[in-house]
Write an enzyme that holds these catalytic residues in place. Sequence first.
Site, PDB file in Angstrom:
ATOM      1  N   MET A  69       0.867  -1.175   0.000  1.00 48.53           N
ATOM      2  CA  MET A  69       0.000   0.000   0.000  1.00 48.53           C
ATOM      3  C   MET A  69       0.901   1.221   0.000  1.00 48.53           C
ATOM      4  SD  MET A  69      -3.153  -1.133   2.486  1.00 48.53           S
ATOM      5  CE  MET A  69      -2.398  -2.443   3.436  1.00 48.53           C
ATOM      6  N   GLY A 146      -9.295  -3.830  11.622  1.00 48.57           N
ATOM      7  CA  GLY A 146     -10.466  -3.776  12.488  1.00 48.57           C
ATOM      8  C   GLY A 146     -11.656  -3.015  11.956  1.00 48.57           C
ATOM      9  N   ASP A 176      -9.859  -8.771   1.433  1.00 46.94           N
ATOM     10  CA  ASP A 176      -9.161  -8.214   2.592  1.00 46.94           C
ATOM     11  C   ASP A 176      -9.975  -7.077   3.186  1.00 46.94           C
ATOM     12  OD1 ASP A 176      -7.397  -7.237   4.464  1.00 46.94           O
ATOM     13  OD2 ASP A 176      -5.848  -6.631   3.037  1.00 46.94           O
ATOM     14  N   GLY A 177     -10.365  -7.244   4.459  1.00 46.26           N
ATOM     15  CA  GLY A 177     -11.027  -6.149   5.161  1.00 46.26           C
ATOM     16  C   GLY A 177     -12.358  -6.526   5.766  1.00 46.26           C
ATOM     17  N   GLY A 178     -12.434  -6.534   7.079  1.00 43.85           N
ATOM     18  CA  GLY A 178     -13.702  -6.757   7.750  1.00 43.85           C
ATOM     19  C   GLY A 178     -14.205  -8.184   7.728  1.00 43.85           C
ATOM     20  N   GLY A 198      -7.338 -10.339   9.847  1.00 45.12           N
ATOM     21  CA  GLY A 198      -6.384  -9.801  10.813  1.00 45.12           C
ATOM     22  C   GLY A 198      -6.910  -9.863  12.225  1.00 45.12           C
ATOM     23  N   SER A 199      -7.740  -8.906  12.574  1.00 47.37           N
ATOM     24  CA  SER A 199      -8.241  -8.792  13.941  1.00 47.37           C
ATOM     25  C   SER A 199      -8.943 -10.061  14.408  1.00 47.37           C
ATOM     26  CB  SER A 199      -9.202  -7.604  14.052  1.00 47.37           C
ATOM     27  OG  SER A 199      -8.573  -6.395  13.685  1.00 47.37           O
TER      28      SER A 199
END
Length: 210
Positions: A69, A146, A176-178, A198-199
């Site tokens: 990124m 998160g 990727d994400g949530g 992740g989280s």
Amino acid sequence: MKSPVLAPSLLSADFSNLEKAVSLIDSKKSAFVHIDVMDGQFVPQITYGQPVIKSIRKLTKTPFDIHLMVKNPENQIESFIEAGADCVTFHLEATPHAHRLIQMIHEKGKKAGIAICPATGVSALSEILECVDIVLVMTVNPGWGGQTIIPSCIQKIAELKKIREENKYGYRISVDGGVNQKTLSSVVDAGADIIVSGSSFFNGSLEWNY
């Protein structure tokens, strides 16, 4: 395509004990270690760079998917490959030379991934889907862990699956994400092959049964 695979994101790990985080990822038989590299320009946050990645490379044989990124990823790709990347995923929005960068990564013998932010449509990828190995659909705005998934982004996964089937392309679809226990089935049902978490992975709330 095979059953979806897990790619835990180090972004949500305890940075003071990355060895423990990598060991946990290995224990879950993850397909990739997802490593988010942020430069403070393309996204506001700054994470880790090549020296950190090189230092943890020796801890595991699990492939590293380096998610850049960063602005001007063409200036960073070679050094991250040298640091231990098995796949380099960069953002379509970060460079006008996506096709050339995919070629560069392939010439180094690595897999090439292309990522798109929530505001970027799948149609923007039409000229490179034939030659890319992974398409990463960001289902949150990049920069922080998160976040809550943006539901409309799930449709992009289904769209990419349809395009792949119609054209017999070989890319894998990553999300990727949530992604958590509540949203996991929705992205898998839409056609995601690689699940970045992740989280939810590191807090133990994600139950992986695939």
